[in-house]
Write an enzyme that holds these catalytic residues in place. Structure first.
Site, PDB file in Angstrom:
ATOM      1  N   HIS A 172      -0.861   5.969   3.519  1.00 54.10           N
ATOM      2  CA  HIS A 172      -2.197   6.577   3.416  1.00 54.10           C
ATOM      3  C   HIS A 172      -2.812   6.771   4.792  1.00 54.10           C
ATOM      4  CE1 HIS A 172      -2.978   2.229   3.582  1.00 54.10           C
ATOM      5  NE2 HIS A 172      -4.102   2.551   4.188  1.00 54.10           N
ATOM      6  N   HIS A 216      -6.710   6.940   6.440  1.00 58.80           N
ATOM      7  CA  HIS A 216      -8.141   6.712   6.196  1.00 58.80           C
ATOM      8  C   HIS A 216      -8.943   7.888   6.757  1.00 58.80           C
ATOM      9  CE1 HIS A 216      -7.788   2.366   5.136  1.00 58.80           C
ATOM     10  NE2 HIS A 216      -6.720   2.435   5.896  1.00 58.80           N
ATOM     11  N   ARG A 225       0.837  -1.200   0.000  1.00 61.45           N
ATOM     12  CA  ARG A 225       0.000   0.000   0.000  1.00 61.45           C
ATOM     13  C   ARG A 225       0.869   1.246   0.000  1.00 61.45           C
ATOM     14  NH1 ARG A 225      -4.911   0.767   1.214  1.00 61.45           N
ATOM     15  NH2 ARG A 225      -4.627   2.124  -0.568  1.00 61.45           N
TER      16      ARG A 225
END
Lengths: 196, 243
Positions: free
Chosen positions: B161, B163, B158
Site C-alpha cells: 500500500h 499512504h 499488510r
C-alpha cells in the site's frame, strides 16, 4: 484489429463508481512522519524542510498551547500527528502541524489568539482553534476544537453535553499566554470530538 | 462586499471504517467511545490552507530517485501512480497538495520504529508529494512497495500500500487514506482494510493496472482516483447573510 494489442494498451477503468462517494479514510499508521515530516523522521535531503506551517503569525500576539494525547489506558501516545487550523475572516488563515515528541509524547504549538469566528449561517460565534488528529489506531482523523475560555451563550457550544464542555477549554498555565490542552481519546475525561 | 464560500455535504459514514475495530488492535484504546457531536460547519471548516503555489522540488514526485545517490535508483518494480481528485459532485479538486509515503520493495519503512528483517534500500527514502492540476490530475513515480508483517496479535501482513494525505479546499475535506493494488490477495484478510465494512468502498481504495499510461520498457502505470466530500450549502464571509 488485433485483440491482444488492444488489451496490452488498454486504459484502466476508474477505481471509482457513480454515484461518487467520498474515498474511505484509512489510518495514518505509525510511520506518518515519513510522509508529512520526513526531516523530523531522519529522512534528509528529499524536501528542503518539513511542511509545518501555512500563513504567518501576527507578531506579538501569540500564545503557546502544549499537552499530551492520552489513550484509553491512560498512556501517553508518542506517535500522534496534530494539525491546527485557524481561519481568519476575509484573510489567509494560519495552519500548523506537529508530531507529538517520539520520546516524551509532548506537543507544543505557538499560535495566534483566536479572533472572530462565524458559523455557516453567518452568525458570530465564539472563536476556537480547529484541531485534527491522526495516528496508528485512528481510522478516521479526529476533529476537535480548542477554546481559551468558556464560551457564553454560544450556538455551537450549546450542542455539547454540559458535563463534557470543559474538555474543550485550554487551561491557563502560570506564565501569561501559555496554556495546556490534553486530548483524551477515551475515559472519564474523553475529549469531545466532532462530526462536522 | 461578501465572498461566498461553499460548505460541504454531510459525511456519509457507511463507506468509512469502523473507528472501533478490535481485529485492528490499536483501535481499541484509541477510538472515542462517545458519539461524535454533530455541529454546523463554520468558517474554520470550509476554509483551509492552500498549497497550490507551493514551490515543489523537481524530484518531489519521483520516489525512484529523490533519495538516491547520483546515478542510482531505488530497487523494485518501477511504477507510475496517477489519477484525478474530484469531489462528490465530480468537480476537479484543483491545486490540492498530495503527500505520499510507503515502505520499500521489501516492505521496510525508513523509520526508527520499524525493525522488520527486510533491509533498507540505501537509495529509497519513501516520501513524495505533488499538486493536482486544473483537472484535478496528479502523478508520481515510485517503486511498488512490498507487503510486510506487523504486530497485531497474529500472523498479520499488510497488503502492499501507499499512504496518501490530501488537502482539499476546506479543512473538513482533509483526508488520509491508503492505496492498495488490484488483485492483491492480502486486501481481503487485512484488518485495516476490512475495518471498512463495505466491499465497494474497499474496492475504491484499489488502484487499477493502467497499460495505456505505462512507459514501454520502463514503467507500468496504476490509476487511482480519489473523491473528497462534495459541496453543501453556501456561506458568506464578512456579511450576515445565510442561506
Amino acid at each position: 484489429m488485433d485483440p491482444l494489442e488492444t488489451r496490452r494498451s488498454r486504459p484502466a477503468k476508474s477505481n471509482v463508481q457513480l454515484p461518487l462517494r467520498e474515498t474511505a479514510s484509512q489510518t495514518a499508521g505509525p510511520y506518518v512522519h515519513i510522509g508529512c515530516l520526513p526531516n523530523m523522521a531522519g529522512i534528509k535531503g528529499v524536501f528542503d524542510q518539513d511542511l509545518t506551517s501555512y500563513g504567518s503569525r501576527k507578531s506579538g500576539d501569540t500564545i503557546k498551547i502544549r499537552g499530551h494525547v492520552i489513550d484509553g489506558d491512560g498512556q501517553i501516545c508518542r506517535d500522534m500527528m496534530l494539525e491546527f487550523w485557524q481561519s481568519r475572516n476575509g484573510g489567509k488563515g494560519l495552519w500548523q502541524r506537529y508530531a507529538t515528541d517520539l520520546e516524551t509524547g509532548l506537543y507544543e504549538v505557538e499560535i495566534e489568539f483566536p479572533s472572530e469566528m462565524r458559523d455557516v449561517e453567518g452568525n458570530e460565534i465564539s472563536p476556537f482553534i480547529a484541531v485534527w488528529i491522526v495516528a496508528r489506531g485512528i481510522n478516521i482523523g479526529l476533529s476537535t476544537r480548542i477554546y481559551l475560555s468558556e464560551p457564553d451563550n454560544d450556538k455551537q457550544f450549546s450542542l455539547i453535553d454540559e458535563k463534557r464542555r470543559h474538555t474543550l477549554i485550554a487551561k491557563p498555565l502560570e506564565l501569561a499566554g501559555e496554556y495546556q490542552f490534553d486530548i483524551h481519546l477515551q475515559g472519564g475525561q474523553e475529549t469531545v470530538f466532532f462530526d462536522i | 462586499m461578501s465572498r461566498a464560500i461553499r460548505g460541504f455535504s454531510p459525511r456519509q459514514y457507511d463507506g468509512q471504517p469502523e473507528m472501533n475495530y478490535p481485529d485492528y488492535r490499536s483501535t481499541v484504546l484509541r477510538h472515542p467511545k462517545h458519539r461524535l457531536v454533530a455541529v454546523p460547519q463554520t468558517l474554520a471548516d470550509v476554509t483551509g490552507p492552500a498549497f497550490g503555489d507551493m514551490a515543489l522540488g523537481e524530484l518531489d514526485s519521483d520516489l525512484i530517485v529523490n533519495y538516491a545517490s547520483p546515478g542510482q535508483s531505488a530497487i523494485g518494480e518501477r511504477i507510475i501512480v496517477h489519477g484525478r481528485v474530484v469531489d462528490e459532485a465530480s468537480r476537479p479538486v484543483q491545486h490540492a497538495l498530495i503527500e505520499v509515503w510507503q515502505a520499500n520493495a521489501g516492505g521496510r519503512y525508513r523509520h526508527k520504529n520499524d525493525s522488520y528483517l527486510a533491509p533498507l534500500d540505501p537509495n529509497f527514502g519513501g516520501c513524495g508529494r505533488c499538486v493536482t492540476d486544473e483537472d484535478g490530475h496528479y502523478q508520481f513515480r515510485t517503486i511498488r512497495p512490498g507487503p510486510y508483517p506487523w504486530p497485531n496479535g497474529g500472523n498479520d501482513w499488510r497488503p502492499a500500500h501507499i499512504h496518501f494525505s490530501i488537502f482539499g479546499s476546506g479543512f473538513a475535506q482533509r483526508l488520509i487514506t491508503q492505496m492498495y493494488f488490484e488483485g492483491d490477495p492480502h486486501i481481503h484478510i487485512c484488518p485495516i482494510a476490512q475495518s471498512i465494512n463495505d466491499a465497494r468502498a474497499v474496492d475504491q481504495l484499489t488502484a487499477r493496472l493502467d497499460m495505456a499510461n505505462s512507459v514501454p520498457m520502463d514503467l507500468r502505470s496504476f490509476r487511482f482516483d480519489l473523491v473528497l466530500r462534495g459541496p453543501g450549502s453556501t456561506m458568506f464571509e464578512n456579511k450576515l447573510e445565510g442561506n
